[in-house]
Write a protein that holds these residues in place. Structure first.
Motif, PDB file in Angstrom:
ATOM      1  N   GLU A 276       0.827  -1.208   0.000  1.00 48.36           N
ATOM      2  CA  GLU A 276       0.000   0.000   0.000  1.00 48.36           C
ATOM      3  C   GLU A 276       0.860   1.256   0.000  1.00 48.36           C
ATOM      4  OE1 GLU A 276      -3.583   1.994   2.710  1.00 48.36           O
ATOM      5  OE2 GLU A 276      -2.988  -0.110   3.012  1.00 48.36           O
ATOM      6  N   VAL A 277       1.995   1.202   0.707  1.00 52.21           N
ATOM      7  CA  VAL A 277       2.924   2.338   0.710  1.00 52.21           C
ATOM      8  C   VAL A 277       3.479   2.572  -0.700  1.00 52.21           C
ATOM      9  CG1 VAL A 277       5.141   3.173   1.594  1.00 52.21           C
ATOM     10  CG2 VAL A 277       3.533   2.031   3.133  1.00 52.21           C
ATOM     11  N   ILE A 278       3.845   1.485  -1.375  1.00 49.06           N
ATOM     12  CA  ILE A 278       4.381   1.617  -2.739  1.00 49.06           C
ATOM     13  C   ILE A 278       3.325   2.204  -3.670  1.00 49.06           C
ATOM     14  CG2 ILE A 278       5.426   0.391  -4.661  1.00 49.06           C
ATOM     15  CD1 ILE A 278       7.088   0.540  -2.010  1.00 49.06           C
ATOM     16  N   ALA A 279       2.099   1.676  -3.567  1.00 44.08           N
ATOM     17  CA  ALA A 279       1.023   2.176  -4.430  1.00 44.08           C
ATOM     18  C   ALA A 279       0.733   3.647  -4.155  1.00 44.08           C
ATOM     19  CB  ALA A 279      -0.235   1.330  -4.210  1.00 44.08           C
ATOM     20  N   ARG A 280       0.757   4.024  -2.873  1.00 45.94           N
ATOM     21  CA  ARG A 280       0.509   5.431  -2.525  1.00 45.94           C
ATOM     22  C   ARG A 280       1.529   6.346  -3.164  1.00 45.94           C
ATOM     23  NH1 ARG A 280       2.701   8.545   1.445  1.00 45.94           N
ATOM     24  NH2 ARG A 280       3.515   6.765   2.615  1.00 45.94           N
ATOM     25  N   TRP A 281       2.800   5.919  -3.175  1.00 41.03           N
ATOM     26  CA  TRP A 281       3.829   6.781  -3.733  1.00 41.03           C
ATOM     27  C   TRP A 281       3.753   6.848  -5.260  1.00 41.03           C
ATOM     28  CZ3 TRP A 281       6.260  10.809  -2.607  1.00 41.03           C
ATOM     29  CH2 TRP A 281       6.508  11.119  -1.281  1.00 41.03           C
ATOM     30  N   LEU A 282       3.382   5.772  -5.891  1.00 41.87           N
ATOM     31  CA  LEU A 282       3.217   5.816  -7.344  1.00 41.87           C
ATOM     32  C   LEU A 282       2.059   6.736  -7.726  1.00 41.87           C
ATOM     33  CD1 LEU A 282       3.845   2.077  -8.268  1.00 41.87           C
ATOM     34  CD2 LEU A 282       5.416   4.003  -8.543  1.00 41.87           C
ATOM     35  N   ARG A 283       1.027   6.759  -6.879  1.00 39.60           N
ATOM     36  CA  ARG A 283      -0.068   7.710  -7.113  1.00 39.60           C
ATOM     37  C   ARG A 283       0.393   9.138  -6.861  1.00 39.60           C
ATOM     38  NH1 ARG A 283      -3.140   3.763  -4.385  1.00 39.60           N
ATOM     39  NH2 ARG A 283      -2.981   4.963  -2.441  1.00 39.60           N
ATOM     40  N   GLY A 286       2.049  10.769  -9.544  1.00 40.25           N
ATOM     41  CA  GLY A 286       1.212  11.012 -10.711  1.00 40.25           C
ATOM     42  C   GLY A 286       1.364   9.976 -11.805  1.00 40.25           C
ATOM     43  N   LEU A 287       1.783   8.773 -11.449  1.00 40.50           N
ATOM     44  CA  LEU A 287       2.063   7.758 -12.465  1.00 40.50           C
ATOM     45  C   LEU A 287       0.938   6.747 -12.625  1.00 40.50           C
ATOM     46  CD1 LEU A 287       5.801   7.148 -11.552  1.00 40.50           C
ATOM     47  CD2 LEU A 287       4.931   8.347 -13.563  1.00 40.50           C
ATOM     48  N   ILE A 288       0.281   6.365 -11.543  1.00 43.61           N
ATOM     49  CA  ILE A 288      -0.783   5.362 -11.612  1.00 43.61           C
ATOM     50  C   ILE A 288      -1.881   5.717 -10.616  1.00 43.61           C
ATOM     51  CG2 ILE A 288       0.717   3.484 -12.388  1.00 43.61           C
ATOM     52  CD1 ILE A 288      -0.270   3.084  -8.918  1.00 43.61           C
ATOM     53  N   GLU A 289      -3.033   5.037 -10.762  1.00 44.91           N
ATOM     54  CA  GLU A 289      -4.123   5.168  -9.800  1.00 44.91           C
ATOM     55  C   GLU A 289      -4.170   3.959  -8.867  1.00 44.91           C
ATOM     56  OE1 GLU A 289      -6.173   7.728  -9.261  1.00 44.91           O
ATOM     57  OE2 GLU A 289      -5.060   8.871 -10.751  1.00 44.91           O
ATOM     58  N   VAL A 305       2.096  -7.897 -12.398  1.00 46.44           N
ATOM     59  CA  VAL A 305       1.848  -6.575 -11.822  1.00 46.44           C
ATOM     60  C   VAL A 305       0.873  -5.856 -12.737  1.00 46.44           C
ATOM     61  CG1 VAL A 305       2.848  -4.369 -11.164  1.00 46.44           C
ATOM     62  CG2 VAL A 305       4.119  -6.475 -10.757  1.00 46.44           C
ATOM     63  N   ARG A 306      -0.269  -5.508 -12.176  1.00 45.54           N
ATOM     64  CA  ARG A 306      -1.288  -4.812 -12.944  1.00 45.54           C
ATOM     65  C   ARG A 306      -1.528  -3.444 -12.315  1.00 45.54           C
ATOM     66  NH1 ARG A 306      -3.557  -8.391 -16.516  1.00 45.54           N
ATOM     67  NH2 ARG A 306      -5.208  -6.906 -17.029  1.00 45.54           N
ATOM     68  N   VAL A 307      -1.662  -2.449 -13.168  1.00 47.52           N
ATOM     69  CA  VAL A 307      -1.848  -1.073 -12.703  1.00 47.52           C
ATOM     70  C   VAL A 307      -2.993  -0.438 -13.470  1.00 47.52           C
ATOM     71  CG1 VAL A 307       0.584  -0.824 -12.106  1.00 47.52           C
ATOM     72  CG2 VAL A 307      -0.202  -0.128 -14.365  1.00 47.52           C
ATOM     73  N   GLN A 308      -3.519   0.608 -12.890  1.00 47.78           N
ATOM     74  CA  GLN A 308      -4.542   1.412 -13.564  1.00 47.78           C
ATOM     75  C   GLN A 308      -4.075   2.855 -13.552  1.00 47.78           C
ATOM     76  OE1 GLN A 308      -8.426   1.206 -11.839  1.00 47.78           O
ATOM     77  NE2 GLN A 308      -9.290   2.790 -13.154  1.00 47.78           N
ATOM     78  N   THR A 309      -4.069   3.469 -14.695  1.00 44.84           N
ATOM     79  CA  THR A 309      -3.689   4.874 -14.792  1.00 44.84           C
ATOM     80  C   THR A 309      -4.936   5.727 -14.930  1.00 44.84           C
ATOM     81  OG1 THR A 309      -3.544   4.957 -17.209  1.00 44.84           O
ATOM     82  CG2 THR A 309      -1.610   4.138 -16.016  1.00 44.84           C
ATOM     83  N   ALA A 310      -4.743   7.031 -14.871  1.00 46.30           N
ATOM     84  CA  ALA A 310      -5.882   7.942 -14.996  1.00 46.30           C
ATOM     85  C   ALA A 310      -6.516   7.844 -16.373  1.00 46.30           C
ATOM     86  CB  ALA A 310      -5.430   9.374 -14.727  1.00 46.30           C
ATOM     87  N   HIS A 317      -1.282  -4.561 -17.646  1.00 43.91           N
ATOM     88  CA  HIS A 317       0.037  -4.992 -17.219  1.00 43.91           C
ATOM     89  C   HIS A 317       0.978  -3.792 -17.092  1.00 43.91           C
ATOM     90  CE1 HIS A 317      -1.277  -9.067 -18.465  1.00 43.91           C
ATOM     91  NE2 HIS A 317      -0.416  -9.445 -17.530  1.00 43.91           N
ATOM     92  N   LEU A 318       1.967  -3.952 -16.232  1.00 50.51           N
ATOM     93  CA  LEU A 318       2.971  -2.901 -16.056  1.00 50.51           C
ATOM     94  C   LEU A 318       3.658  -2.575 -17.376  1.00 50.51           C
ATOM     95  CD1 LEU A 318       4.419  -1.129 -13.929  1.00 50.51           C
ATOM     96  CD2 LEU A 318       6.035  -3.000 -13.611  1.00 50.51           C
ATOM     97  N   THR A 319       3.786  -3.566 -18.254  1.00 51.85           N
ATOM     98  CA  THR A 319       4.431  -3.357 -19.548  1.00 51.85           C
ATOM     99  C   THR A 319       3.605  -2.488 -20.493  1.00 51.85           C
ATOM    100  OG1 THR A 319       3.467  -5.462 -20.276  1.00 51.85           O
ATOM    101  CG2 THR A 319       5.728  -5.522 -19.455  1.00 51.85           C
ATOM    102  N   ASP A 320       2.322  -2.301 -20.177  1.00 53.17           N
ATOM    103  CA  ASP A 320       1.426  -1.597 -21.097  1.00 53.17           C
ATOM    104  C   ASP A 320       1.214  -0.136 -20.726  1.00 53.17           C
ATOM    105  OD1 ASP A 320       1.096  -3.961 -22.527  1.00 53.17           O
ATOM    106  OD2 ASP A 320      -0.582  -4.598 -21.270  1.00 53.17           O
ATOM    107  N   VAL A 321       1.976   0.363 -19.756  1.00 53.70           N
ATOM    108  CA  VAL A 321       1.879   1.779 -19.390  1.00 53.70           C
ATOM    109  C   VAL A 321       3.224   2.445 -19.662  1.00 53.70           C
ATOM    110  CG1 VAL A 321       0.077   1.382 -17.680  1.00 53.70           C
ATOM    111  CG2 VAL A 321       2.473   1.288 -16.978  1.00 53.70           C
ATOM    112  N   GLY A 322       3.319   3.703 -19.339  1.00 54.23           N
ATOM    113  CA  GLY A 322       4.532   4.462 -19.639  1.00 54.23           C
ATOM    114  C   GLY A 322       5.779   3.855 -19.017  1.00 54.23           C
TER     115      GLY A 322
END
Length: 467
Positions: A276-283, A286-289, A305-310, A317-322
């Protein structure tokens, strides 16, 4: 935690002068200004300590090590092999070290501040071609109790006959009768030979000094500027990695291994699960939601690893974002994954990142040095090499706001000089101002703006004349 560093005759540095090292220490400078070699020296010492060869004074590196510095001629200042490399550093121990003299109960030393210095060079011609030797080494324990506060200093020196001698002050070493006077060479660049304990009745403590130095370098971690591309799946069988790896290749493994850990951003702040700490910092950057590392199916060793961006309505997948997400992820994870009392070297953590994210790294590092775990301060030290003006400006702002004190921050600018590289401390006050801002520190921004305005005016006049 390292508190002091001073080098002579290493790579671009003829003499660095004394360098104060703070919980957050940042080196700026143009390319080839010598700032990278400061971290390389620490990494070379670390890989020497980790080498199984106790006779090798310095392990300068190979394809398996963090740094590869070549031969002594390659990294001694001005390639002058007649010079000696001089190393001087100090560090704060996690716990107080106490030394008692069994032959003199009145002599006792206790402290948490240790120092080490060594002079290393080629042996004189005629002994052994190209071999490195330790000419002298010394440890010091700054005593904050007992013996009138005098520091305990232990020194080992080599004379012109290639003989070594051990001495301590104000501690009196006692040598039994009948012992041979000849002392072997040190182990590596820092270690006392076994004979140093066997020859004296009250010298057992010197091995504690060497062990303290070894522990300090075991707690040194490094993340380089070139980090691995993200993968669609990651294998994890429950291993607990030492850290995220030099290229960040074990960042996801580290996240999975730390699932049970709880981190707090500071005193009297709530603890949160590691992921949760890692996810908070990525948010916050401004990189992911959202961020989630989980097995692809129950009972499988493959994780994704799956992420959601704005910009996306669903997780990808992590490979499908910036690309920047995968590059900053090891930096974020390393800040909270390494153990208490660790030192982390970051080389250009801002690489491949947007200026906004570069500025956000300053906030990440400020929180990292204040973070708590297991109801105590993590006591992390970050030593950073950077080119980012955005990072520096945000750090200045946080000092002005009181989020971090000037004592917790040490900023330096390195530049080439006629007699070796030069390092200058930036004088940061309580309001975030830098009193000695170097000219053209990050280029000539004002000069570029003036030149652009003049060029635009000249072009407009030319177009008006042509019309």
């Amino acid at each position: 935690m390292f508190t002091h560093l001073h080098l002579r005759n290493f790579k671009a540095w003829r003499d660095t002068g004394p360098i104060r090292l703070a919980p957050l220490t940042v080196f700026f400078g143009v390319n080839s200004s010598g700032k990278t070699s400061l971290g390389q020296l620490l990494l070379m010492l670390q890989q020497t300590i980790e080498s199984p060869d106790r006779q090798r004074v310095l392990h300068t590196g190979d394809h398996n090590t963090a740094v590869e510095l070549g031969t002594f001629e390659d990294f001694v200042y001005a390639h002058d092999v007649a010079r000696d490399i001089e190393i001087d550093f100090a560090w704060k121990l996690p716990k107080r070290l106490r030394v008692d003299n069994p032959l003199d109960p009145a002599q006792a030393f206790s402290g948490r501040q240790m120092g080490f210095e060594a002079r290393i060079g080629r042996v004189p011609s005629g002994e052994s071609n190209g071999r490195l030797v330790v000419h002298d080494l010394a440890y010091s324990l700054a005593s904050d109790g007992g013996n009138n506060g005098d520091p305990l200093v232990v020194r080992m020196t080599r004379d012109d006959s290639a003989r070594y001698a051990l001495a301590a002050e104000p501690y009196a070493l006692k040598q039994p009768r009948g012992r041979p006077p000849r002392m072997p060479a040190p182990n590596r660049f820092y270690g006392f030979p076994d004979e140093a304990v066997a020859y004296y009745q009250n010298s057992d403590f010197i091995q504690d000094f060497a062990l303290a130095l070894e522990q300090q370098f075991r707690d040194l971690h490094y993340v380089g500027p070139l980090r691995e591309y993200p993968a669609r799946t990651y294998l994890w069988s429950g291993e607990v990695p030492h850290d995220v790896g030099r290229r960040g290749e074990r960042a996801v493994e580290a996240i999975l291994a730390a699932q049970a850990r709880q981190i707090s951003p500071g005193s009297r702040r709530h603890y949160k699960a590691f992921q949760e700490v890692i996810a908070r910092w990525l948010r916050a950057l401004g990189l992911i939601e959202t961020f989630n590392a989980a097995p692809i199916a129950e009972g499988r060793k493959e994780y994704e690893v799956r992420v959601q961006t704005a910009r996306t309505a669903q997780e990808v997948h992590l490979t499908d974002v910036g690309f920047g997400v995968s590059q900053v992820l090891p930096v974020v994870v390393q800040c909270f994954y390494v153990p208490h009392d660790a030192v982390v070297l970051f080389e250009q953590p801002e690489i491949h990142l947007h200026p906004k994210v570069q500025a956000g790294l300053a906030d990440l590092f400020v929180e990292a040095i204040h973070a708590r775990e297991d109801s105590r301060d993590r006591n992390l030290q970050l030593i950073v090499e950077s080119h980012s003006e955005h990072f520096l400006r945000r750090l200045q702002r946080r000092v002005a706001e009181g989020a971090v004190t000037p004592d917790d921050v040490a900023l330096y600018v390195c530049r080439p000089g006629q007699n070796g590289a030069v390092i200058e401390p930036l004088q940061l006050d309580l309001y975030g101002n830098i009193a000695n801002w170097p000219e053209h520190f990050f280029g000539d921004e004002m000069g570029d703006l003036v030149a652009m305005a003049n060029a635009a005016e000249a072009r407009q006049q030319q177009e008006s004349t042509s019309a």
